[in-house]
Design an enzyme around this catalytic site. Structure first.
Site, PDB file in Angstrom:
ATOM      1  N   ASN A 252      29.671  50.006  38.663  1.00  0.00           N
ATOM      2  CA  ASN A 252      31.077  50.348  38.383  1.00  0.00           C
ATOM      3  C   ASN A 252      31.188  51.194  37.116  1.00  0.00           C
ATOM      4  O   ASN A 252      32.010  52.113  37.045  1.00  0.00           O
ATOM      5  CB  ASN A 252      31.919  49.076  38.257  1.00  0.00           C
ATOM      6  CG  ASN A 252      32.317  48.532  39.617  1.00  0.00           C
ATOM      7  OD1 ASN A 252      33.146  49.119  40.309  1.00  0.00           O
ATOM      8  ND2 ASN A 252      31.704  47.416  40.012  1.00  0.00           N
TER       9      ASN A 252
ATOM     10  N   HIS B 156      37.464  42.763  39.820  1.00  0.00           N
ATOM     11  CA  HIS B 156      37.036  41.505  40.441  1.00  0.00           C
ATOM     12  C   HIS B 156      36.873  41.737  41.948  1.00  0.00           C
ATOM     13  O   HIS B 156      37.746  42.349  42.574  1.00  0.00           O
ATOM     14  CB  HIS B 156      38.093  40.422  40.176  1.00  0.00           C
ATOM     15  CG  HIS B 156      37.693  39.096  40.737  1.00  0.00           C
ATOM     16  ND1 HIS B 156      36.686  38.327  40.169  1.00  0.00           N
ATOM     17  CD2 HIS B 156      38.118  38.415  41.830  1.00  0.00           C
ATOM     18  CE1 HIS B 156      36.538  37.230  40.889  1.00  0.00           C
ATOM     19  NE2 HIS B 156      37.395  37.257  41.893  1.00  0.00           N
TER      20      HIS B 156
ATOM     21  N   ASP C 200      43.897  39.039  30.536  1.00  0.00           N
ATOM     22  CA  ASP C 200      44.693  38.068  29.785  1.00  0.00           C
ATOM     23  C   ASP C 200      43.813  36.851  29.518  1.00  0.00           C
ATOM     24  O   ASP C 200      42.605  36.900  29.743  1.00  0.00           O
ATOM     25  CB  ASP C 200      46.023  37.733  30.476  1.00  0.00           C
ATOM     26  CG  ASP C 200      45.838  36.921  31.745  1.00  0.00           C
ATOM     27  OD1 ASP C 200      44.679  36.545  32.065  1.00  0.00           O
ATOM     28  OD2 ASP C 200      46.837  36.629  32.415  1.00  0.00           O
TER      29      ASP C 200
ATOM     30  N   GLU D 115      35.386  49.064  45.224  1.00  0.00           N
ATOM     31  CA  GLU D 115      35.437  48.912  43.757  1.00  0.00           C
ATOM     32  C   GLU D 115      35.223  50.260  43.082  1.00  0.00           C
ATOM     33  O   GLU D 115      35.885  50.588  42.098  1.00  0.00           O
ATOM     34  CB  GLU D 115      34.358  47.934  43.273  1.00  0.00           C
ATOM     35  CG  GLU D 115      34.582  46.499  43.707  1.00  0.00           C
ATOM     36  CD  GLU D 115      33.531  45.563  43.113  1.00  0.00           C
ATOM     37  OE1 GLU D 115      33.187  45.703  41.941  1.00  0.00           O
ATOM     38  OE2 GLU D 115      33.051  44.682  43.860  1.00  0.00           O
TER      39      GLU D 115
HETATM   40  C1  GRF Z   1      31.095  43.767  40.839  1.00  0.00           C
HETATM   41  O1  GRF Z   1      31.164  43.234  42.127  1.00  0.00           O
HETATM   42  C2  GRF Z   1      32.294  43.370  40.028  1.00  0.00           C
HETATM   43  O2  GRF Z   1      33.458  43.298  40.777  1.00  0.00           O
HETATM   44  C3  GRF Z   1      31.902  41.989  39.559  1.00  0.00           C
HETATM   45  O3  GRF Z   1      30.539  42.094  39.255  1.00  0.00           O
HETATM   46  C4  GRF Z   1      29.971  43.144  40.042  1.00  0.00           C
HETATM   47  C5  GRF Z   1      29.346  44.118  39.096  1.00  0.00           C
HETATM   48  O4  GRF Z   1      28.651  45.127  39.756  1.00  0.00           O
HETATM   49  N1  GRF Z   1      32.736  41.549  38.483  1.00  0.00           N
HETATM   50  P1  GRF Z   1      28.107  46.352  38.939  1.00  0.00           P
HETATM   51  O5  GRF Z   1      27.344  45.805  37.747  1.00  0.00           O
HETATM   52  O6  GRF Z   1      29.281  47.188  38.491  1.00  0.00           O
HETATM   53  O7  GRF Z   1      27.217  47.112  39.873  1.00  0.00           O
END
Ligand code: GRF
Length: 208
Positions: A22, A117, A149, A182
Site C-alpha cells: 500500500n 483496513h 481515532d 486497497e
Molecule cells: C493490508 O491488507 C492492510 O489493509 C492491512 O495490512 C495489509 C498491509 O499490506 N492493514 P501491505 O503491507 O500494504 O502490503
C-alpha cells in the site's frame, strides 16, 4: 484542477510494518503526478519490513522505531511521536501499520491520520479481517480507508471498495482480491486529502 493555480504539495509520511504494497501504491501515485504531495518519510516498527527497501528505492528516508528496543509502551510511543513530529507531515498514512497508536499520538495528529483496513467497517475490525469475513459467511467484503481515532478501526470512513466473496473462497484468495481494491482506495483517499477535498462532520466525511 485549475492549471492556472499553483499546486501546493502536501507533505505526507507513511507508517508501515510489513510488505508495504500500500505504501508502494501511494508513492507510485505521487510519482505519476496523481497526488499533489511529497512523501517525506517512512516510519516502521519492523526492521525486516520490505517497506524499507521500497523507501530506499524511492529515495525516501526511513526511520525504524522498533517496539522491542524500548523499556515500555510509553517510551516507545514517545519515540514514535518524536519520529512523527520530525517528519513535519500534513498527513500520516497508516498503510499496514500493525500497532495500535496511543491516545497521545492520536490527539497530536487528529484529523491528519488515515488508516487502511481490509474489511468493510464497521464489520470485522481488528486482526485477520479477511478470515473473519470468510468465517462469518459474508457474500461481499472489501476495504475501508478511515481517519484515525482512539478506537481500533473506528474512525470516520473516507472510502470503501467492495469485492464479491464466492462460496468456495479462502482467506488468502480473498486477501488478494481485497488488496487490489486497497491499492486503488488508499491513493485516492490520500489524493482527496491532499487536494483539501475532505470535509469531516462528526462521523461523516464529505468529498468536495
Ligand atoms: C493490508 O491488507 C492492510 O489493509 C492491512 O495490512 C495489509 C498491509 O499490506 N492493514 P501491505 O503491507 O500494504 O502490503
Amino acid at each position: 484542477m485549475d492549471p492556472e493555480r499553483p499546486v501546493h504539495k502536501k507533505r505526507i509520511a507513511v507508517l508501515a510494518s510489513g510488505r508495504g504494497s500500500n505504501f508502494q501504491a501511494v508513492i507510485d501515485a505521487i510519482a505519476a503526478g496523481e497526488i499533489p504531495a511529497v512523501c517525506v518519510g517512512l516510519i516502521t516498527d519492523n526492521p525486516g519490513s520490505h517497506a524499507i527497501e521500497r523507501a530506499k528505492a524511492a529515495g525516501i528516508p526511513a526511520v525504524i522505531v522498533e517496539y522491542a528496543r524500548f523499556p515500555s509502551k510509553a517510551a516507545y510511543e514517545e519515540a514514535l511521536l518524536a519520529a512523527m513530529r520530525g517528519c513535519r507531515a500534513d498527513l500520516f498514512v497508516l498503510a499496514g501499520y500493525m500497532r495500535i497508536l496511543g491516545s497521545g499520538i492520536v490527539h497530536a495528529f487528529s484529523g491528519r491520520m488515515m488508516n487502511i483496513h481490509p474489511a468493510l467497517l464497521p464489520a470485522f475490525a481488528g486482526l485477520h479481517a479477511q478470515r473473519q469475513a470468510i468465517e462469518y459467511g459474508v457474500k461481499v467484503a472489501g476495504c475501508t480507508v478511515h481517519l484515525g481515532d482512539e478506537g481500533t478501526d473506528t474512525g470516520p470512513i473516507v472510502i470503501q471498495r467492495c469485492v464479491p466473496v464466492p462460496p468456495d473462497d479462502d482467506e488468502s484468495a480473498l486477501a488478494d482480491r481485497i488488496l487490489v481494491e486497497e491499492h486503488k482506495a488508499l491513493p485516492l483517499a490520500v489524493k482527496l486529502f491532499c487536494e483539501d477535498r475532505l470535509e469531516v462532520a462528526g462521523r461523516r466525511v464529505w468529498v468536495r
